[in-house]
Design a protein around this motif. Structure first.
Motif, PDB file in Angstrom:
ATOM      1  N   GLY A 268       0.808  -1.205   0.000  1.00  0.00           N
ATOM      2  CA  GLY A 268       0.000   0.000   0.000  1.00  0.00           C
ATOM      3  C   GLY A 268       0.842   1.257   0.000  1.00  0.00           C
ATOM      4  O   GLY A 268       1.995   1.251   0.417  1.00  0.00           O
ATOM      5  N   ILE A 269       0.238   2.336  -0.519  1.00  0.00           N
ATOM      6  CA  ILE A 269       0.949   3.614  -0.595  1.00  0.00           C
ATOM      7  C   ILE A 269       0.128   4.662   0.153  1.00  0.00           C
ATOM      8  O   ILE A 269      -0.994   4.967  -0.245  1.00  0.00           O
ATOM      9  CB  ILE A 269       1.136   4.043  -2.073  1.00  0.00           C
ATOM     10  CG1 ILE A 269       1.972   2.977  -2.794  1.00  0.00           C
ATOM     11  CG2 ILE A 269       1.817   5.408  -2.155  1.00  0.00           C
ATOM     12  CD1 ILE A 269       1.947   3.110  -4.306  1.00  0.00           C
ATOM     13  N   PRO A 270       0.667   5.194   1.244  1.00  0.00           N
ATOM     14  CA  PRO A 270      -0.074   6.205   1.995  1.00  0.00           C
ATOM     15  C   PRO A 270      -0.118   7.528   1.234  1.00  0.00           C
ATOM     16  O   PRO A 270       0.895   7.968   0.684  1.00  0.00           O
ATOM     17  CB  PRO A 270       0.721   6.361   3.289  1.00  0.00           C
ATOM     18  CG  PRO A 270       1.702   5.246   3.305  1.00  0.00           C
ATOM     19  CD  PRO A 270       1.936   4.868   1.883  1.00  0.00           C
ATOM     20  N   ASP A 271      -1.297   8.150   1.201  1.00  0.00           N
ATOM     21  CA  ASP A 271      -1.452   9.469   0.608  1.00  0.00           C
ATOM     22  C   ASP A 271      -1.745  10.417   1.766  1.00  0.00           C
ATOM     23  O   ASP A 271      -2.846  10.418   2.307  1.00  0.00           O
ATOM     24  CB  ASP A 271      -2.599   9.441  -0.404  1.00  0.00           C
ATOM     25  CG  ASP A 271      -2.771  10.788  -1.089  1.00  0.00           C
ATOM     26  OD1 ASP A 271      -2.293  11.804  -0.531  1.00  0.00           O
ATOM     27  OD2 ASP A 271      -3.370  10.815  -2.175  1.00  0.00           O
ATOM     28  N   GLU A 272      -0.728  11.220   2.127  1.00  0.00           N
ATOM     29  CA  GLU A 272      -0.866  12.014   3.348  1.00  0.00           C
ATOM     30  C   GLU A 272      -1.862  13.151   3.188  1.00  0.00           C
ATOM     31  O   GLU A 272      -2.522  13.534   4.152  1.00  0.00           O
ATOM     32  CB  GLU A 272       0.501  12.563   3.784  1.00  0.00           C
ATOM     33  CG  GLU A 272       1.385  11.475   4.370  1.00  0.00           C
ATOM     34  CD  GLU A 272       2.760  11.973   4.778  1.00  0.00           C
ATOM     35  OE1 GLU A 272       2.815  12.870   5.628  1.00  0.00           O
ATOM     36  OE2 GLU A 272       3.753  11.457   4.241  1.00  0.00           O
ATOM     37  N   THR A 273      -1.978  13.699   1.978  1.00  0.00           N
ATOM     38  CA  THR A 273      -2.906  14.821   1.814  1.00  0.00           C
ATOM     39  C   THR A 273      -4.352  14.332   1.855  1.00  0.00           C
ATOM     40  O   THR A 273      -5.209  14.952   2.472  1.00  0.00           O
ATOM     41  CB  THR A 273      -2.645  15.583   0.492  1.00  0.00           C
ATOM     42  OG1 THR A 273      -2.378  14.621  -0.531  1.00  0.00           O
ATOM     43  CG2 THR A 273      -1.463  16.513   0.636  1.00  0.00           C
ATOM     44  N   ALA A 274      -4.594  13.169   1.213  1.00  0.00           N
ATOM     45  CA  ALA A 274      -5.957  12.637   1.232  1.00  0.00           C
ATOM     46  C   ALA A 274      -6.241  11.876   2.528  1.00  0.00           C
ATOM     47  O   ALA A 274      -7.408  11.660   2.880  1.00  0.00           O
ATOM     48  CB  ALA A 274      -6.165  11.706   0.034  1.00  0.00           C
ATOM     49  N   GLY A 275      -5.172  11.476   3.239  1.00  0.00           N
ATOM     50  CA  GLY A 275      -5.375  10.775   4.495  1.00  0.00           C
ATOM     51  C   GLY A 275      -5.862   9.347   4.313  1.00  0.00           C
ATOM     52  O   GLY A 275      -6.647   8.845   5.125  1.00  0.00           O
ATOM     53  N   VAL A 276      -5.417   8.672   3.246  1.00  0.00           N
ATOM     54  CA  VAL A 276      -5.753   7.250   3.053  1.00  0.00           C
ATOM     55  C   VAL A 276      -4.524   6.478   2.579  1.00  0.00           C
ATOM     56  O   VAL A 276      -3.604   7.055   2.005  1.00  0.00           O
ATOM     57  CB  VAL A 276      -6.871   7.037   1.993  1.00  0.00           C
ATOM     58  CG1 VAL A 276      -8.219   7.422   2.556  1.00  0.00           C
ATOM     59  CG2 VAL A 276      -6.558   7.788   0.714  1.00  0.00           C
ATOM     60  N   THR A 277      -4.535   5.180   2.835  1.00  0.00           N
ATOM     61  CA  THR A 277      -3.493   4.311   2.301  1.00  0.00           C
ATOM     62  C   THR A 277      -4.130   3.413   1.255  1.00  0.00           C
ATOM     63  O   THR A 277      -5.034   2.641   1.551  1.00  0.00           O
ATOM     64  CB  THR A 277      -2.865   3.488   3.420  1.00  0.00           C
ATOM     65  OG1 THR A 277      -2.293   4.386   4.371  1.00  0.00           O
ATOM     66  CG2 THR A 277      -1.788   2.563   2.889  1.00  0.00           C
ATOM     67  N   ARG A 278      -3.670   3.561   0.021  1.00  0.00           N
ATOM     68  CA  ARG A 278      -4.313   2.840  -1.091  1.00  0.00           C
ATOM     69  C   ARG A 278      -3.546   1.578  -1.462  1.00  0.00           C
ATOM     70  O   ARG A 278      -2.369   1.441  -1.151  1.00  0.00           O
ATOM     71  CB  ARG A 278      -4.378   3.753  -2.321  1.00  0.00           C
ATOM     72  CG  ARG A 278      -5.246   4.972  -2.117  1.00  0.00           C
ATOM     73  CD  ARG A 278      -5.603   5.612  -3.449  1.00  0.00           C
ATOM     74  NE  ARG A 278      -6.401   6.809  -3.212  1.00  0.00           N
ATOM     75  CZ  ARG A 278      -5.867   8.022  -3.024  1.00  0.00           C
ATOM     76  NH1 ARG A 278      -4.574   8.190  -3.100  1.00  0.00           N
ATOM     77  NH2 ARG A 278      -6.644   9.066  -2.799  1.00  0.00           N
ATOM     78  N   TYR A 279      -4.221   0.725  -2.176  1.00  0.00           N
ATOM     79  CA  TYR A 279      -3.637  -0.493  -2.807  1.00  0.00           C
ATOM     80  C   TYR A 279      -3.039  -1.481  -1.812  1.00  0.00           C
ATOM     81  O   TYR A 279      -2.133  -2.229  -2.156  1.00  0.00           O
ATOM     82  CB  TYR A 279      -2.562  -0.129  -3.850  1.00  0.00           C
ATOM     83  CG  TYR A 279      -2.904   1.035  -4.725  1.00  0.00           C
ATOM     84  CD1 TYR A 279      -4.028   0.980  -5.572  1.00  0.00           C
ATOM     85  CD2 TYR A 279      -2.140   2.195  -4.720  1.00  0.00           C
ATOM     86  CE1 TYR A 279      -4.349   2.073  -6.376  1.00  0.00           C
ATOM     87  CE2 TYR A 279      -2.449   3.278  -5.517  1.00  0.00           C
ATOM     88  CZ  TYR A 279      -3.568   3.210  -6.340  1.00  0.00           C
ATOM     89  OH  TYR A 279      -3.892   4.281  -7.123  1.00  0.00           O
ATOM     90  N   ALA A 280      -3.485  -1.459  -0.580  1.00  0.00           N
ATOM     91  CA  ALA A 280      -2.923  -2.397   0.383  1.00  0.00           C
ATOM     92  C   ALA A 280      -3.808  -3.635   0.493  1.00  0.00           C
ATOM     93  O   ALA A 280      -5.013  -3.568   0.263  1.00  0.00           O
ATOM     94  CB  ALA A 280      -2.801  -1.741   1.750  1.00  0.00           C
ATOM     95  N   ILE A 281      -3.184  -4.769   0.817  1.00  0.00           N
ATOM     96  CA  ILE A 281      -3.953  -5.965   1.161  1.00  0.00           C
ATOM     97  C   ILE A 281      -4.255  -5.856   2.651  1.00  0.00           C
ATOM     98  O   ILE A 281      -3.339  -5.698   3.458  1.00  0.00           O
ATOM     99  CB  ILE A 281      -3.130  -7.238   0.894  1.00  0.00           C
ATOM    100  CG1 ILE A 281      -2.694  -7.276  -0.566  1.00  0.00           C
ATOM    101  CG2 ILE A 281      -3.911  -8.484   1.274  1.00  0.00           C
ATOM    102  CD1 ILE A 281      -1.591  -8.290  -0.842  1.00  0.00           C
TER     103      ILE A 281
END
Lengths: 447, 338
Positions: A268-281
């Motif tokens: 997963g890749i954390p997106d600090e501005t959006a406040g979510v971590t995407r593409y993680a299992i």
């Protein structure tokens, strides 16, 4: 690059460089002492040659480790005088104990390296054991000081000045035990895997070589046993971080929302501005279980911490993922190796298959990748603090301008040292005995 | 005697041991560069043999000095490291190059051109590092290091880029070279090699004398309070008389080829020079603002540190003695050969 970033980069670079030599300095003496012990017990020349070969490598690496460690002890003040201006009185103790451990290490290494003909065999073996022991103690004392930066104890701050200082309480901070355990095991595992990988590589080219077989066995046992134990210490450390530095735990996992029954993220890749971590299992409930031993425990998310008290999430999360992945891979390889060993004993089959050796070669750098990324997790994960919750890194930095100059200077110097060290070690490996026959002569030659 | 004084005393003792043992290893590097004549190769081999097993242990005395400084007197460490950032950084580069080049030389190809290249790095670093160490100590004594509200009052150059610190730097270099030459006379049984190092000891001894005088004269403006401290008390004067006696004694012993006596005199001379400086500066750690009392860590820290130092010394000295007994046994044989 501003001066604070330059100072942080210089410190990071110095530590990243030194930790490789420090870890090898902890583990390599154990390997060479085991080899010498086997020589004394079996009188098989192979083990004597091995102890001497490994000692040569240790000598080169120890020298680089000793001087880069000296640089670090000064850099504490050169770069972070605001920190050392009072932290020394609280955590100077482990450093002074480390001083004596380092003394012991250097003294007995001198005896070990140059005393083959000068001291009796048992005294020589004892010198090796002392190097191994004091090397481990040195590492432990320094990591205790680092643990205090993560979980500061043993003082109170009144108007920015520390009072009620208790150096013993500072040493006994809650992070001390799990961090020292984790780093010491890491040193043995990483070094064991590198050494095993090198000898596996030589065995692929020269499959009947008894010298490399003996070396591989010792290195793989040390590396393998510690690699199997390592996830346990990692779990202990994560549970400590959950209590002492909840914001760091949230950064490990890229956990932005406070959540009950939180999932464990793989990748997963954390997106600090959006406040979510995407593409993680996501493994449901696993984070709550791992951090607190309870599937319904609440894990506090990054959003519930002040923005200026959060570490850079993406770096910490990705480094953490890499570290865990390397550690798990090493554990699995060690388990597979153990299973192969048991099966080979029962069926009297050959232990070293080509594929297993190739796997060991590929796995050689994993331990050091884990150590480097693990320190990124620890250090970047503590930011923006130098002493967690007490002093900011920006308050500690020296007023000295132009810090990019020493940063670049030391970087170039260390790159040069790395190249020469690797070149010299390759020479040593290339000069290792070709097959079992001329070993007796070889043993006399290196004597 | 106060706890602060005792710990400062241990720190100075470590510095003295660093000079006597680690300093001589640097001096060995100096004579590696100045190895010449028909026995140049044997001189280099002797130097390498003498320092190989011990230099890393000897180097730890410096670490101990630093650790005691930042544990017992943290603000002093912070101040020194801030104001003297530049010379200390250069000193570190010297330490790194000296140690690694020496080790690389041992383990690299034993071919002349390769060995010569590492020798050059090793020996030049062995010359530059003591000078920088002396510059750092000279600057600390000069009374120009002041930090007010995180601002280094005299900037990052003026306190050390001056005649007095540089004179101290070259003085340190001469002392280390002198010590090494004296010690090396006892490391060999070969008469010719002994003579080589005897001559070197005499020449560097003269340099020590000239530079000592230079330092003393320059201290008049370069470090006035320390210079005043030199003649403050009657026992300070006795100390300096003793230093002079040992200096003359070392010369006499070298002249008479009494190398063991020369070693004792040279070591005593260096010890007393450092003690003389320490007493002259007492109780200041950094002239003029920081004393060992104003910079001292809380009592509990000092007590624990002292406990650790005592315990550490109990472990350290037997092992250290063993190290020297194993590798410096040659002395007796050297004496008997005379």
């Amino acid at each position: 690059m501003d001066d604070l970033l330059a100072a942080r980069s210089q410190m990071a670079m110095s530590l990243a460089f030194h930790i490789i030599f420090a870890a090898i300095g902890i583990a390599m003496p154990l390997l060479m002492t085991i080899a010498e012990w086997k020589w004394l017990r079996t009188k098989d020349e192979i083990y004597l040659t091995l102890a001497k070969r490994w000692a040569k490598g240790t000598a080169i690496l120890f020298a680089v480790g000793a001087v880069s460690g000296t640089v670090l002890s000064f850099e504490l003040g050169l770069l972070w005088p605001g920190f050392m201006g009072y932290a020394g009185s609280i955590i100077g103790m482990p450093f002074s104990l480390e001083g004596f451990a380092f003394f012991t290490e250097a003294i007995f290494l001198g005896i070990y390296l140059y005393g083959w003909q000068r001291v009796p065999p048992r005294a020589h073996l004892f010198a090796g054991a002392m190097v191994a022991l004091s090397g481990a103690l040195s590492g432990i004392f320094v990591v205790i000081a680092n643990a205090w930066m993560n979980a500061p104890r043993g003082f109170r701050l009144v108007d920015g000045k520390p009072v009620d200082i208790d150096p013993i309480a500072a040493m006994m901070n809650p992070a001390a035990l799990p961090q020292t355990l984790h780093m010491t095991l890491a040193a043995y595992a990483a070094t064991g895997f590198v050494v095993a990988g090198i000898h596996a590589f030589m065995l692929l080219r020269d499959p009947r070589n008894r010298f490399h077989k003996a070396a591989l066995a010792i290195a793989f046992v040390v590396g393998g046993v510690t690699a199997i134990l390592q996830p346990l210490s990692g779990d202990l450390l994560a549970k400590t971080v959950a209590v002492t530095q909840p914001v760091k735990l949230a950064a490990f996992e890229g956990q932005f929302q406070t959540e009950q029954g939180a999932s464990f993220r793989i990748g997963g890749i954390p997106d600090e501005t959006a406040g979510v971590t995407r593409y993680a299992i996501e493994v449901p409930y696993a984070l709550s279980i791992l951090a607190y031993g309870d599937p319904n425990a609440t894990v506090k998310g990054l959003n519930d911490f002040r923005a200026d008290e959060r570490p850079p999430v993406a770096i910490v999360h990705i480094a953490f993922q890499i570290m865990v992945a390397c550690g798990v891979a090493m554990m699995l390889i060690a388990l597979w190796g153990a299973w192969r060993y048991l099966r080979a004993r029962r069926n009297k089959r050959r232990l070293e298959s080509k594929w297993f050796l190739r796997l060991l070669v590929a796995a050689a750098p994993l331990g050091f990748i884990a150590i480097e990324t693990g320190w990124v997790v620890t250090e970047v994960g503590r930011q923006p603090w130098i002493i967690y919750g007490v002093m900011r890194t920006s308050e500690a930095v020296t007023p000295m301008p132009g810090l990019i100059v020493p940063f670049i200077t030391f970087t170039l110097l260390y790159i040069l040292l790395a190249i020469v060290t690797i070149w010299l070690l390759l020479r040593q490996v290339a000069a290792s005995p070709r097959d079992a026959e001329p070993l007796a002569k070889e043993a006399q030659l290196v004597a | 005697m106060s706890l602060e004084t005792i710990i400062a005393g241990v720190m100075i003792a470590s510095l003295v041991l660093y000079a006597l043992l680690g300093g001589a290893d640097y001096g060995g590097g100096v004579w590696d560069l100045f190895a010449f004549g028909p026995r140049a190769r044997r001189q280099r081999a002797l130097i390498a043999e003498a320092i190989s097993p011990v230099w890393e242990a000897n180097h730890v005395w410096l670490i101990l000095v630093i650790v005691i400084l930042f544990t017992a007197f943290p603000p002093a460490f912070a101040t020194i490291a801030t104001a003297l950032h530049i010379p200390i950084t250069l000193l570190l580069i010297g330490i790194v190059l000296r140690g690694t080049a020496f080790t690389f030389r041992t383990y690299d190809v034993q071919r002349d051109d390769v060995q010569r290249r590492w020798s050059l790095v090793f020996s030049i670093a062995s010359i530059i590092t003591p000078v920088l160490l002396g510059i750092t100590l000279g600057a600390i004594a000069s009374g120009t290091i002041r930090i007010v509200d995180r601002v280094v009052v005299n900037g990052f150059f003026r306190s050390w880029l001056a005649p007095f610190p540089f004179a101290v730097g070259f003085f340190a270099l001469a002392l280390f070279a002198f010590l090494a030459a004296v010690y090396l006379t006892l490391e060999t049984r070969e008469r010719e090699l002994q003579e080589d190092f005897r001559r070197r000891a005499l020449v560097s001894g003269v340099a020590v004398g000239i530079l000592a005088l230079t330092v003393f004269v320059l201290a008049g403006t370069g470090a006035p309070t320390v210079r005043a401290g030199i003649s403050r008390t009657w026992w300070a004067l006795i100390l300096h008389v003793c230093t002079a006696v040992f200096a003359v004694g070392a010369f006499y012993a070298l002249w008479m080829r009494q190398y063991k006596l020369a070693r004792i005199c040279a070591a005593a001379q260096v010890t007393l020079i450092l003690l003389g400086w320490a007493f002259a500066q007492f109780p200041h750690l950094v002239e003029p603002d920081i004393t060992i009392f104003s910079a001292a860590a809380p009592r509990i820290t000092l007590q624990l540190l002292l406990g650790a130092l005592v315990l550490g010394a109990l472990l350290l000295f037997p092992s250290y003695y063993y190290l020297f007994r194993v590798f410096k046994r040659g002395h007796k044989e050297a004496q008997e050969a005379q």
